[in-house]
Structure formats: C-alpha cells, structure tokens
Design a protein around this motif. Structure first.
Motif, PDB file in Angstrom:
ATOM      1  N   VAL A 221       1.206  -1.127   0.099  1.00 49.01           N
ATOM      2  CA  VAL A 221      -0.284   0.161   0.008  1.00 49.01           C
ATOM      3  C   VAL A 221       1.193   1.576  -0.108  1.00 49.01           C
ATOM      4  CG1 VAL A 221      -1.806   1.555   1.596  1.00 49.01           C
ATOM      5  CG2 VAL A 221      -2.093  -1.448   1.014  1.00 49.01           C
ATOM      6  N   PRO A 222       1.937   1.538   0.919  1.00 50.59           N
ATOM      7  CA  PRO A 222       2.416   2.707   0.918  1.00 50.59           C
ATOM      8  C   PRO A 222       3.241   3.112  -0.569  1.00 50.59           C
ATOM      9  CG  PRO A 222       3.047   1.094   3.234  1.00 50.59           C
ATOM     10  CD  PRO A 222       2.045   0.871   1.467  1.00 50.59           C
ATOM     11  N   SER A 223       3.858   1.735  -1.386  1.00 48.03           N
ATOM     12  CA  SER A 223       5.137   2.021  -2.202  1.00 48.03           C
ATOM     13  C   SER A 223       3.978   2.243  -3.490  1.00 48.03           C
ATOM     14  CB  SER A 223       5.574   1.139  -2.689  1.00 48.03           C
ATOM     15  OG  SER A 223       4.860  -0.286  -2.654  1.00 48.03           O
ATOM     16  N   MET A 224       2.661   1.761  -4.013  1.00 45.57           N
ATOM     17  CA  MET A 224       1.716   2.365  -4.780  1.00 45.57           C
ATOM     18  C   MET A 224       1.366   3.332  -4.644  1.00 45.57           C
ATOM     19  SD  MET A 224      -1.862   0.055  -3.983  1.00 45.57           S
ATOM     20  CE  MET A 224      -2.547   0.070  -2.810  1.00 45.57           C
ATOM     21  N   VAL A 225       0.919   3.701  -3.357  1.00 43.73           N
ATOM     22  CA  VAL A 225       0.580   5.444  -3.312  1.00 43.73           C
ATOM     23  C   VAL A 225       1.574   6.068  -4.060  1.00 43.73           C
ATOM     24  CG1 VAL A 225      -0.519   7.379  -1.662  1.00 43.73           C
ATOM     25  CG2 VAL A 225      -1.684   4.767  -1.121  1.00 43.73           C
ATOM     26  N   LEU A 226       2.786   5.873  -3.069  1.00 40.68           N
ATOM     27  CA  LEU A 226       3.780   6.928  -3.008  1.00 40.68           C
ATOM     28  C   LEU A 226       3.709   7.004  -5.198  1.00 40.68           C
ATOM     29  CD1 LEU A 226       6.302   8.773  -2.192  1.00 40.68           C
ATOM     30  CD2 LEU A 226       7.497   6.517  -2.454  1.00 40.68           C
ATOM     31  N   LEU A 227       4.125   6.070  -5.760  1.00 39.81           N
ATOM     32  CA  LEU A 227       4.302   5.431  -7.237  1.00 39.81           C
ATOM     33  C   LEU A 227       3.172   6.637  -7.684  1.00 39.81           C
ATOM     34  CD1 LEU A 227       5.583   5.014  -9.652  1.00 39.81           C
ATOM     35  CD2 LEU A 227       4.419   3.011  -9.521  1.00 39.81           C
ATOM     36  N   TYR A 228       1.915   6.357  -7.976  1.00 40.87           N
ATOM     37  CA  TYR A 228       0.864   6.926  -8.663  1.00 40.87           C
ATOM     38  C   TYR A 228       1.247   8.260  -7.754  1.00 40.87           C
ATOM     39  CZ  TYR A 228      -3.771   6.952  -9.352  1.00 40.87           C
ATOM     40  OH  TYR A 228      -5.364   7.518 -10.855  1.00 40.87           O
ATOM     41  N   PHE A 229       1.599   9.149  -6.761  1.00 38.04           N
ATOM     42  CA  PHE A 229       1.336  10.457  -6.498  1.00 38.04           C
ATOM     43  C   PHE A 229       2.343  10.521  -7.153  1.00 38.04           C
ATOM     44  CE2 PHE A 229       3.500  14.083  -3.902  1.00 38.04           C
ATOM     45  CZ  PHE A 229       2.366  14.495  -3.603  1.00 38.04           C
ATOM     46  N   VAL A 230       3.338  10.550  -7.476  1.00 36.85           N
ATOM     47  CA  VAL A 230       4.181  10.634  -8.499  1.00 36.85           C
ATOM     48  C   VAL A 230       4.151  10.897 -10.080  1.00 36.85           C
ATOM     49  CG1 VAL A 230       7.072  10.319  -8.861  1.00 36.85           C
ATOM     50  CG2 VAL A 230       6.456  10.430  -6.237  1.00 36.85           C
ATOM     51  N   LEU A 231       3.299   9.996 -10.149  1.00 31.41           N
ATOM     52  CA  LEU A 231       3.100   9.529 -11.512  1.00 31.41           C
ATOM     53  C   LEU A 231       2.341  10.945 -12.230  1.00 31.41           C
ATOM     54  CD1 LEU A 231       2.351   6.038 -12.447  1.00 31.41           C
ATOM     55  CD2 LEU A 231       3.955   7.261 -13.094  1.00 31.41           C
ATOM     56  N   VAL A 232       1.083  11.086 -10.777  1.00 31.28           N
ATOM     57  CA  VAL A 232       0.238  12.035 -11.166  1.00 31.28           C
ATOM     58  C   VAL A 232       0.617  13.347 -10.973  1.00 31.28           C
ATOM     59  CG1 VAL A 232      -1.905  12.965 -10.295  1.00 31.28           C
ATOM     60  CG2 VAL A 232      -1.789  10.626 -10.365  1.00 31.28           C
ATOM     61  N   LEU A 233       1.563  14.074  -9.791  1.00 30.26           N
ATOM     62  CA  LEU A 233       2.197  15.286 -10.035  1.00 30.26           C
ATOM     63  C   LEU A 233       2.688  14.953 -11.711  1.00 30.26           C
ATOM     64  CD1 LEU A 233       2.536  16.644  -7.614  1.00 30.26           C
ATOM     65  CD2 LEU A 233       4.941  15.834  -7.386  1.00 30.26           C
ATOM     66  N   PHE A 234       3.886  14.550 -11.637  1.00 31.74           N
ATOM     67  CA  PHE A 234       4.262  14.328 -13.453  1.00 31.74           C
ATOM     68  C   PHE A 234       2.799  15.458 -14.145  1.00 31.74           C
ATOM     69  CE2 PHE A 234       6.401  13.958 -17.629  1.00 31.74           C
ATOM     70  CZ  PHE A 234       7.472  14.089 -17.450  1.00 31.74           C
ATOM     71  N   ILE A 235       1.972  14.595 -14.374  1.00 30.62           N
ATOM     72  CA  ILE A 235       0.675  15.151 -14.923  1.00 30.62           C
ATOM     73  C   ILE A 235       0.694  16.206 -15.017  1.00 30.62           C
ATOM     74  CG2 ILE A 235      -1.409  14.297 -16.090  1.00 30.62           C
ATOM     75  CD1 ILE A 235      -0.759  11.385 -15.968  1.00 30.62           C
ATOM     76  N   LEU A 236      -0.009  17.144 -13.443  1.00 25.11           N
ATOM     77  CA  LEU A 236       0.045  18.124 -13.201  1.00 25.11           C
ATOM     78  C   LEU A 236       0.014  19.032 -13.188  1.00 25.11           C
ATOM     79  CD1 LEU A 236      -1.862  17.278 -10.116  1.00 25.11           C
ATOM     80  CD2 LEU A 236      -2.881  17.600 -12.050  1.00 25.11           C
ATOM     81  N   ILE A 237       2.276  18.766 -13.161  1.00 25.87           N
ATOM     82  CA  ILE A 237       3.386  20.263 -13.493  1.00 25.87           C
ATOM     83  C   ILE A 237       3.068  20.015 -15.257  1.00 25.87           C
ATOM     84  CG2 ILE A 237       5.859  20.014 -13.871  1.00 25.87           C
ATOM     85  CD1 ILE A 237       5.995  18.585 -11.414  1.00 25.87           C
ATOM     86  N   ALA A 238       2.944  19.282 -15.579  1.00 27.40           N
ATOM     87  CA  ALA A 238       3.711  19.299 -17.607  1.00 27.40           C
ATOM     88  C   ALA A 238       2.176  19.867 -18.341  1.00 27.40           C
ATOM     89  CB  ALA A 238       3.544  17.547 -18.073  1.00 27.40           C
ATOM     90  N   ASN A 239       0.706  20.167 -17.038  1.00 28.18           N
ATOM     91  CA  ASN A 239      -0.456  20.698 -17.596  1.00 28.18           C
ATOM     92  C   ASN A 239      -0.286  22.014 -16.202  1.00 28.18           C
ATOM     93  OD1 ASN A 239      -1.706  19.338 -19.556  1.00 28.18           O
ATOM     94  ND2 ASN A 239      -0.928  17.691 -18.657  1.00 28.18           N
ATOM     95  N   TYR A 240       0.282  23.043 -15.938  1.00 23.37           N
ATOM     96  CA  TYR A 240       0.233  23.485 -14.980  1.00 23.37           C
ATOM     97  C   TYR A 240      -0.707  24.782 -15.091  1.00 23.37           C
ATOM     98  CZ  TYR A 240       4.111  26.207 -16.631  1.00 23.37           C
ATOM     99  OH  TYR A 240       4.240  27.556 -17.898  1.00 23.37           O
ATOM    100  N   ASP A 241      -0.068  25.127 -16.305  1.00 21.34           N
ATOM    101  CA  ASP A 241      -1.568  26.576 -16.891  1.00 21.34           C
ATOM    102  C   ASP A 241      -2.687  25.738 -16.640  1.00 21.34           C
ATOM    103  OD1 ASP A 241      -0.442  24.422 -19.073  1.00 21.34           O
ATOM    104  OD2 ASP A 241      -1.474  25.832 -20.630  1.00 21.34           O
ATOM    105  N   VAL A 242      -3.091  24.579 -16.485  1.00 22.08           N
ATOM    106  CA  VAL A 242      -4.534  24.782 -16.574  1.00 22.08           C
ATOM    107  C   VAL A 242      -4.810  24.109 -14.885  1.00 22.08           C
ATOM    108  CG1 VAL A 242      -4.826  24.342 -19.342  1.00 22.08           C
ATOM    109  CG2 VAL A 242      -4.836  22.931 -17.978  1.00 22.08           C
ATOM    110  N   VAL A 243      -3.990  24.192 -14.880  1.00 16.70           N
ATOM    111  CA  VAL A 243      -4.421  23.118 -13.077  1.00 16.70           C
ATOM    112  C   VAL A 243      -5.516  24.280 -12.105  1.00 16.70           C
ATOM    113  CG1 VAL A 243      -3.582  22.050 -11.087  1.00 16.70           C
ATOM    114  CG2 VAL A 243      -2.973  21.859 -13.039  1.00 16.70           C
ATOM    115  N   PRO A 244      -5.765  25.475 -12.427  1.00 14.47           N
ATOM    116  CA  PRO A 244      -5.900  26.205 -11.418  1.00 14.47           C
ATOM    117  C   PRO A 244      -7.549  26.694 -12.037  1.00 14.47           C
ATOM    118  CG  PRO A 244      -3.063  26.937 -11.866  1.00 14.47           C
ATOM    119  CD  PRO A 244      -4.312  26.181 -12.606  1.00 14.47           C
ATOM    120  N   LYS A 245      -7.997  26.329 -13.340  1.00 18.80           N
ATOM    121  CA  LYS A 245      -9.186  26.574 -14.296  1.00 18.80           C
ATOM    122  C   LYS A 245      -9.895  25.226 -13.745  1.00 18.80           C
ATOM    123  CE  LYS A 245     -11.021  25.839 -18.947  1.00 18.80           C
ATOM    124  NZ  LYS A 245     -10.276  25.121 -20.169  1.00 18.80           N
TER     125      LYS A 245
END
Length: 457
Positions: A221-245
């Motif tokens: 459980v801890p490892s899967m949450v961490l991996l998922y968190f890192v991957l989604v963070l990468f997606i959000l950084i790549a689309n940072y301009d529309v995250v607030p919207k």
C-alpha cells in the motif's frame, strides 16, 4: 446478458434512494456534531498512533495499528480510485469530485465511530478467536435480539467482498494497455487466462490468512500510493497552466451540474450529481459500509478510541488525496471531453496524453498493485462474514466462492459488476449505520477518559 444488466441496474438504483443518502450523509454529520469534530481535532495524535508511538505487543488483537490501516486501505485504495473516479467524471463532470470530498469528510467521522465500536465490542467466533466488525458490535453492543441485523450485514458482506469490480477493471486494463496495442486478439480465452493467473496469485496469499494478508498489504500500500502520487504530479506539472482552472471547476460545477449526463434525483440534475458523488465516494472509501471495522477490529489494542482515530485517516488518504489526484489527471489532460472511454481506460488515456510511450504501462503497474492488494483484503472480509454465519471451522469455503467470482468478473460487463457492488454496499450500510447511530453515545463516553489518559502520558 442485457436482461441481467437491466435487473442489476434497477436493484442498485432502488436501494440508493433518499433514505440511504440520509442515513449515510445525515448520519455521518450527526456523528461529527455529536463528537464536536473530534476526528479533525486529533489528526496529529492519530498520525502518532499510526507511527507506532503507542504500540504495546501485549495488547489483545492480531495485527498492529499500521497493518490494520494498510489492510483496510488496500481494499479501499483500489479501483474506486482509478475506475470509480473516472466513472464519476465521465458521467457527472468535474463537480462529481466535490461531492466525493463531502462524502469523505463526513466519512472520516463515520469511520471513527464504526472502528471504535469494532474494538469496544469485540466478540469471539466459534473457535474462540477475538473478532471485530459490525456483526460483532451489533450483537455485543445491542444484544442478541438484534442478531437479524448482524446476519443481514454478514450475508450482504459476503457478496460485497467479492472482488468483481477490481478483477473486471484489471482485465480491461490488461486488454486495453498491454494486449490490444501489441496485436493480441482479446476475448473470452484471453480473459480466462488473466483470471486463472489472478486466481493462482490470490490463492497463495488468502489461504495464508490474516497475517499473510496484512504483511502483503503493509508492504504494497505505501509504495503504490507513492508511485501513483509521483506519476500524477508529473501530469499536473506538465499541464500546470490549466490546473487552477479545473480545480476551480470542481467547486463551480458541483452546484451548476452543467456536465451531468444521467437521470435527475429529487427532481433535479444537481440532486443526481450529489447522489453520483456520494455513491462513488462510498465505493471509494467505504465509510459507513462496514468493511474497514473488520480490519480495524483485529488491531492489537485495548484502546477503542485510538483505533477509531487511526481508521478515520482512511477516507482522507483514499478520497481526499488519491481520488483527487486521479480526478485532476483526467481533467487537466482534457480526455474526459475528448474520448468516449470510461473506467480505467479513461485514466489510461490521461496518462498516455502526457507520457505517450510509457505512461499507460506505469499506470498498468499501479492498477496491478491496487487491484491485487484489494483482492487480498476483500477475501479476509468475506471469510469473516461467512465465519459469523456458519462458524469459523467452515469459513475457508468462502475462499472457493471468492476464486470462482474472479473468473466470473473477468468475463462480465463492467456496468453489471459496478451496479452489483454498489447495491450490495448499500444493503451493508443499513445495519452498520443503524447500529452505529444507536451506539454512538457509548463512544462519546469513551472519549473523555481516553483524552485524560493521553494527557498523563
């Protein structure tokens, strides 16, 4: 199959009516006010308990606080977070996530009460082993004449614990992400192969009992949450301009319901959106359903309030963190508007949008870990329910029912499996919440002396 789909859908819609919404959300709000918002005031202390600060190996029970939480989380952090959120957004738009948050915040209070009761009123099964869960706190807390309510929970719990949604969506993920892109023809034969591999893997763990299940969950459980968190963070950084919207749209769309596509509820689309969010929230964090108290009831502790505080962290981690990450990944990439995908395939589209070469394979790894860890925990819940009805010496028969259901789930449409579990969860929530609301004043009486004891420490 169409007839079956219609019947299961009608059953799910019928039980998820206004009375159940009032019981789950209204009941949770009542518990929150009754406890004077205690779950939120003691979050820091709850984290200290989780880290093992108060562990005593001599306490009664079978597993540590941490293993109890990770066993409970390994069932809740699963396809509800990847497929369930995707279904909510594809049907209800961004606003569905807001109502899932509401469900989680109220659910933290519900989990605190149900898991505290699971320790306060532990009972013994037919082999003399100490057990916790709604069926035991109904009998021990309310008395033997309430046994029909406990039996109702256990009967529906045996169905609700079947891993049909997880297996169905894992099979879909393997087909869509791995097999089809590589030119492999998918159908009944390939689905059966996947099912038999899952059966072999699951059997090794579940036939080893709770200790093996909790050991596997505490590592995964801890490892899967961490991996998922890192991957989604990468997606959000790549689309940072529309995250607030899109983050803002979660709030605005929650009340306008502009993107809701299904039947209205209580005469309006907003009612339909709220019901959708609550249903998907309940499927995701299972607060008020009664599954988590079965894991927390096995914790090594003689402090009921302490275990309740650990349990309440579940909906926060599960829905407020993991589900929000999934929702933002789907929203910022725009796939919820540009594809007709649903379930896990929609989340896979979001990952592929930002990481075209390897994104879907990394998601596949998360899906695999999410699903397999859930398979272990649900098997434990089902055997506990069967043990209550037919005796601990016969509980192992549930594992065979469980294994057959894996094969069934891999070859059945997603909507049938999702509606079946939705409806069954609703019927599990009725005995859990009724008993919890009646016994809530007993929990309140436990809180004051507990707070005095931790001040002394």
């Amino acid at each position: 199959m169409n007839q079956l789909e219609y019947i299961v859908n009608a059953f799910s819609n019928f039980v998820w009516g206004l009375p159940l919404v009032i019981l789950l959300i209204g009941g949770g709000l009542y518990l929150l006010v009754l406890s004077r918002f205690l779950p939120f005031r003691l979050i820091g202390h709850a984290i200290g308990v989780l880290r093992g600060k108060y562990d005593d190996p001599n306490d009664p029970g079978q597993i540590s606080h941490f293993k109890a939480l990770t066993t409970a989380l390994s069932s809740t952090i699963g396809m509800g977070n990847i497929a369930g959120v995707a279904v909510a957004i594809s049907v209800g738009g961004p606003g569905a996530m807001f109502w899932m948050w509401v469900s989680a915040i109220v659910g933290m209070s519900t989990k605190f009460f149900t898991s505290t009761l699971a320790i306060m009123y532990r009972g013994k099964d037919s082999s003399g082993e100490l057990q916790g869960g709604p069926m035991y706190f109904i009998i021990e807390g309310l008395g033997k004449h309430w046994k029909p309510l406990a039996v109702m929970f256990s009967l529906f719990g045996m169905v609700g614990a079947l891993p049909v949604v997880n297996v169905n969506q894992l099979t879909q993920a393997i087909n869509d992400i791995v097999l089809i892109p590589n030119g492999v023809e998918v159908g009944l034969k390939s689905n059966l192969v996947i099912a038999f591999v899952l059966v072999a893997l699951t059997s090794v763990i579940i036939l080893g009992g709770l200790k093996r299940i909790s050991n596997a969950a505490s590592k995964m459980v801890p490892s899967m949450v961490l991996l998922y968190f890192v991957l989604v963070l990468f997606i959000l950084i790549a689309n940072y301009d529309v995250v607030p919207k899109y983050f803002l749209m979660i709030f605005t769309d929650a009340f306008s319901a502009n993107n809701f596509k299904e039947s209205p509820f209580l005469g309006g689309v907003l009612g339909g959106l709220i019901l959708l969010g609550i249903r998907r929230g309940a499927f995701s964090n299972e607060a008020g359903i009664g599954t988590a108290p079965m894991a927390h009831g096995a914790a090594k502790t003689d402090e009921p309030v302490r275990e309740g505080l650990v349990a309440m962290l579940g909906p926060a981690i599960d829905t407020l963190v993991v589900c929000t990450l999934t929702a933002l990944a789907i929203l910022v990439t725009g796939v919820w508007e540009t594809t007709s995908d649903n379930g896990v395939s929609l989340t896979a589209s979001a990952f592929s949008h930002v990481m075209p070469e390897y994104g879907k394979y990394l998601l596949m790894l998360c899906v695999l870990i999410f699903s397999v860890s859930s398979l272990f925990s649900y098997a434990y819940y089902g055997t506990k329910c069967m043990s209550f009805i037919v005796g601990a010496e016969k509980k192992h028969y549930y594992n065979y029912i469980y294994i057959v259901s894996i094969i069934l789930a891999a070859t059945t449409p997603f909507s049938v499996m999702l509606n079946l579990i939705d409806g069954t969860f609703a019927l599990m929530a009725i005995p859990t919440m009724v008993a919890t609301l009646i016994l809530a004043p007993k929990v309140i009486k436990e809180i004051k002396p507990y707070l005095a004891r931790i001040k002394e420490d």
